[in-house]
Motif scaffolding. Structure first.
Motif: not given
Lengths: 274, 252
Positions: A23, A97-99, A102, A264, A270, B48, B51-52, B55, B57, B85, B88-94, B150
């Protein structure tokens, strides 16, 4: 258990570490300014300190400056600073990246994440400082690699300190959000005067010297001067630095773990992002 | 799967407190295997956060979360490969291309034949034309498709979706819902869907939980709720629940 098309590695997984390195490699490859930035500032630093050294050597004729103490110290300082920055920037890329959500919701373990950040720190160091070390040889006659075993010991101790600081700062960003980001860029500069990068520890006020000796890089910079000026390999200094680094890295790992748990608890993972 | 198999999700007396404020007030529910459960609730109802906590988190203040019988507080890594999971509030690397992003997540989830899986997903979700474009350069609808890809990369047995169609135009939103229905039928997956879109929940969910101020205000099948409240749609039921005075501790 499911018979789906995946393999579950129950413990530490080098496959997941490899995924993260992939990555960051894709990210570096995608942006030439990122690559340029890695080389640009170390080059400017090296040229500046190289010319200062030439000037002082010529003006004072002091042998201490003729053997590359300034440019050597500058290179080692950059190893320290850029090992931390390389670690922290890779971590910050996930926040920007708000990643991070994920990643932390995937099977990736924190230990795998840290390992990947350490490896990327080394990759970024190699890209940034490798060419600069070669240029220092060509332009100013200072060959870092000719320091032999000492070069390896200096490097190992400094990157250990850099990773420990990077780990702690990453934990703070995870807990406090991007408000703590500026620490990633500035925290290491506290060590610049305290670790006696460009002068002996004895220059410091007496009351400050114990503080300097509590920091592993101090031993490395003293070791460099001992090597260049007195032609002594001070393994005792390297051993003391290594012992302190073990303590520092263990403390930073513990702090990272605690800060992750606090994040956490606070639910801050989140919403993390710009 | 046997009759004795533990449910996909089993929540017991789950509670979350933020700085003295109770965000989730100690409720219990379960999600059966193969079931689609909708979590409804206004902003700040605790969806949320719930859900957190599922998961791992967010740490619960009290209570327990089990996924496929595994306690998430003790051994979440044993079950995370079977989950995924999307939000729309968690992105993928742009800066990474779609293919690169899917490859990285495929490896993180231990997917065996990643290239084949990416081609499958690209075909199913119509990603072929932008597989090699940077993720950040895509439209909102395309980004949602990537996030969906994803979330399906590891063929999860449990899918957690937090407002998966938020900010999408009706056509794209309908497309996403159809894909979710297809995936569920093909894989027998369990899905937990948090949404503000009542039509979406009515269409996709076998059962619905309506949350209010961190508690379960009511629950049932969409049809059952509509009948009990004497309304014509789930949206009307939701408004009845949302506008009724809050009664903490009356969780169903």
């Amino acid at each position: 258990m499911s018979t789906k098309n995946y393999r579950y590695d129950s413990g530490f997984s080098f496959t997941r570490v490899g995924a993260l390195i992939l990555r960051y490699t894709y990210l570096l490859r995608s942006s030439w300014p990122r690559l340029l930035e890695l080389v640009y500032w170390p080059t400017v630093q090296m040229l500046t300190w190289g010319f200062i050294q030439v000037y002082i050597s010529g003006a004072s004729g002091r042998a201490a400056f003729a053997v590359g103490t300034l440019i050597g110290a500058m290179l080692l300082w950059d190893v320290l600073f850029r090992s931390q920055l390389g670690f922290s920037v890779s971590f910050l890329e996930e926040i920007w990246a708000r990643n991070i959500g994920n990643l932390l919701m995937s099977p990736m373990r924190p230990s795998e994440f840290i390992t990947a950040l350490i490896i990327m720190s080394l990759v970024r160091l190699a890209i940034g400082l490798g060419p600069v070390a070669v240029m220092a040889t060509i332009f100013f006659g200072f060959n870092y690699f000719a320091l032999g075993i000492s070069a390896a010991l200096f490097f190992a101790n400094l990157v250990l300190t850099g990773w420990a600081v990077g780990l702690f700062v990453s934990g703070l960003v995870m807990r406090l959000g991007l408000g703590a980001e500026s620490l990633a860029w500035t925290v290491m500069f506290v060590l610049l005067p305290l670790t006696s990068v460009y002068y002996p520890v004895t220059i410091l006020p007496t009351w400050l010297q114990p503080v300097a000796w509590s920091l592993p890089p101090t031993y490395v910079f003293e070791g460099l001067r001992a090597l260049l000026i007195d032609h002594q390999i001070r393994l005792d200094l390297m051993a003391e630095a290594f012992a302190l680094n073990i303590v520092l890295f263990a403390a930073a790992s513990l702090a990272f773990r605690i800060l992750l748990e606090r994040a956490r608890e606070a639910g801050s993972l989140m919403q993390m992002g710009e | 799967m046997t009759e004795n198999s533990p449910p996909a999700i089993e929540i017991r007396e789950l509670q979350k407190r933020y700085s003295g404020v109770l965000a989730v007030c100690g409720f219990s529910f379960s999600l059966a295997r193969g079931e689609v459960l909708g979590l409804l609730g206004g902003n700040g109802a605790g969806k949320t956060t719930t859900i957190g906590m599922i998961m791992g988190l967010v740490l619960p203040s009290a209570g327990s979360v089990k996924v496929f019988g595994i306690d998430m507080a003790k051994d979440r890594y044993a079950v995370l490969p079977r989950m995924n999971f999307e939000s729309p509030y968690v992105d993928m690397p742009h800066r990474l291309t779609v293919r690169q992003n899917l490859e990285v997540f495929g490896r993180l989830y231990g997917v065996q034949n990643i290239k084949k899986r990416i081609i499958e997903l690209a075909r199913e979700l119509h990603l072929e034309e932008f597989l090699d474009r940077e993720s950040g350069a895509l439209s909102a609808g395309q980004k949602t498709r990537i996030a969906l890809a994803k979330s399906l990369i590891n063929e999860p047995d449990l899918l957690l979706l937090d407002e998966p169609t938020a900010s999408l135009d009706p056509d794209t939103a309908d497309w996403v819902r159809t894909r979710l229905e297809t995936y569920r039928k093909a894989h027998g997956a369990s899905i937990l869907l948090a949404s503000h879109n009542m039509a979406e929940v009515e269409r996709l969910c076998d059962r619905v939980i309506i949350m209010k101020a961190g508690t379960i205000a009511d629950e049932g099948t969409p049809q059952n709720l509509i009948e009990r409240y004497g309304r014509h749609s789930l949206e009307e039921v939701f408004l009845d629940v949302a506008r009724a005075p809050a009664t903490q501790g009356t969780a169903a």
